[in-house]
Design an enzyme around this catalytic site. Structure first.
Site, PDB file in Angstrom:
ATOM      1  N   GLU A 135      35.624  29.512  50.611  1.00 17.46           N
ATOM      2  CA  GLU A 135      34.696  28.511  50.363  1.00 17.46           C
ATOM      3  C   GLU A 135      34.155  27.965  52.116  1.00 17.46           C
ATOM      4  O   GLU A 135      34.068  28.411  52.779  1.00 17.46           O
ATOM      5  CB  GLU A 135      34.181  27.597  49.932  1.00 17.46           C
ATOM      6  CG  GLU A 135      33.241  26.766  49.926  1.00 17.46           C
ATOM      7  CD  GLU A 135      32.163  25.491  49.306  1.00 17.46           C
ATOM      8  OE1 GLU A 135      30.753  24.617  49.666  1.00 17.46           O
ATOM      9  OE2 GLU A 135      32.711  25.723  47.919  1.00 17.46           O
ATOM     10  N   ASN A 233      37.724  22.570  42.422  1.00 14.09           N
ATOM     11  CA  ASN A 233      37.176  21.611  41.555  1.00 14.09           C
ATOM     12  C   ASN A 233      37.795  21.706  40.610  1.00 14.09           C
ATOM     13  O   ASN A 233      37.783  20.162  39.397  1.00 14.09           O
ATOM     14  CB  ASN A 233      35.863  22.225  41.431  1.00 14.09           C
ATOM     15  CG  ASN A 233      35.671  23.509  39.804  1.00 14.09           C
ATOM     16  OD1 ASN A 233      35.271  23.487  38.602  1.00 14.09           O
ATOM     17  ND2 ASN A 233      35.487  24.610  40.268  1.00 14.09           N
TER      18      ASN A 233
END
Length: 321
Positions: A135, A233
């Site tokens: 990302e 995450n």
């Protein structure tokens, strides 16, 4: 071992947990492309960071590659993963005449757009994120080299060698809410005029899952986060559990990875799953504990999620036909 002989174990399951809307959209994009066009469907990078999901799609005909030059000339769909890609990647796909489908999570795309707007307004951008994460590579790749400075820690903020003029910051969507808050405070302290995002960049799913872990972690003897080691995450959920006072916090991909020597005397177990981990793996771990313990299950809910993202345009309705 009979039920009467099994030691009791309360399992507190966090809710929300598991798949977020962006992950559902990305996986559905690969499955819809396979249904519409048949295999192979090429996917640049893991569509989401979960080995179980990737292997499942591979068995259905998805072909995962690291870079586009691994794909032969083809009319088959080429899908970009949920994490987003640098601008050079769609351009490369266009030059190769690939049928490209962008499955970037819309919340990541939001960060890309923010960075572009700041750049057009003459601001230097500070990106809070983890170096090397897909990302972060994708976000930094939206702008020319040097337009974005990456910080991972408060110490990085103190070392920043940038002019104190027009500045803005954006963040990776899957960070620890608490860590990011501290880094942002350091940025604002050093650069009081730095421009903040209009709306928090850390995604709703990351925030909700961390809040649920904070509620459960202090009440249990151990916490298991279901997820892959390369899932940002999921790693953050394990860290949140640790900081919230849970004495044992582990990130596990599957039940077969359980180290039973750790859990011998526990009476309460917390269980959650990263945003790219399917519910079947949560159930698999509950079943594994149920073989050794007399399990009772309680769900601890801190938020209701109803977010939905439509499929990429190329896979919707008339466009797909």
């Amino acid at each position: 071992m009979t039920v009467a002989q099994k030691p009791p174990l309360d399992v507190m399951i966090c809710a929300p947990r598991g798949f977020c809307a962006g992950v559902v959209r990305a996986i559905d994009a690969v499955e819809k492309a396979l249904a519409l066009y048949g295999p192979p469907v090429y996917v640049r990078h893991e569509i989401v960071h979960n080995k179980y999901v990737v292997e499942s799609l591979r068995r259905k005909g998805a072909v995962f590659v690291d870079e586009l030059d691994e794909i032969p000339p083809t009319g088959a769909p080429v899908i970009f993963s949920a994490h987003g890609v640098p601008k050079a990647v769609p351009e490369d796909a266009r030059q190769r005449n690939f049928f490209a489908i962008d499955a970037t999570c819309p919340l990541v795309t939001k960060v890309h757009r923010e960075a572009e707007v700041h750049h057009r307004r003459g601001r230097h951008i500070v990106l809070v994120g983890h170096a090397g994460h897909p990302e972060v590579i994708g976000t930094m790749g939206q702008l020319p080299p040097g337009a974005i400075s990456l910080v991972e820690t408060i110490e990085d903020v103190t070392r920043l060698d940038i002019p104190a003029g027009d500045l803005a910051y954006v963040t990776q969507t899957t960070l620890s809410v608490d860590d990011t808050r501290d880094i942002v405070e350091a940025l604002k302290s050093r650069f009081p005029a730095i421009v903040s995002p209009h709306k928090e960049d850390i995604c709703y799913a990351t925030t909700n899952r961390q809040e649920a872990v904070k509620r459960v972690a202090p009440q249990v003897d151990a916490m298991i986060v279901v997820g892959s080691p390369n899932s940002s995450n999921s790693q953050r959920l394990r860290e949140v559990a640790e900081r919230a006072g849970c004495p044992v916090s582990r990130l596990l991909l599957r039940a077969e990875d359980i180290d039973w020597s750790i859990y011998g005397a526990i009476r309460r177990l917390g269980l959650t799953a990263g945003a790219s981990a399917p519910e079947v793996l949560v159930e698999e771990i509950i079943d594994a504990f149920a073989e050794r313990y007399a399990v009772t299950v309680e769900t601890v809910s801190t938020a209701d999620e109803s977010v939905f993202f439509p499929l990429p345009r190329e896979l919707r309705g008339e466009a797909a036909e």
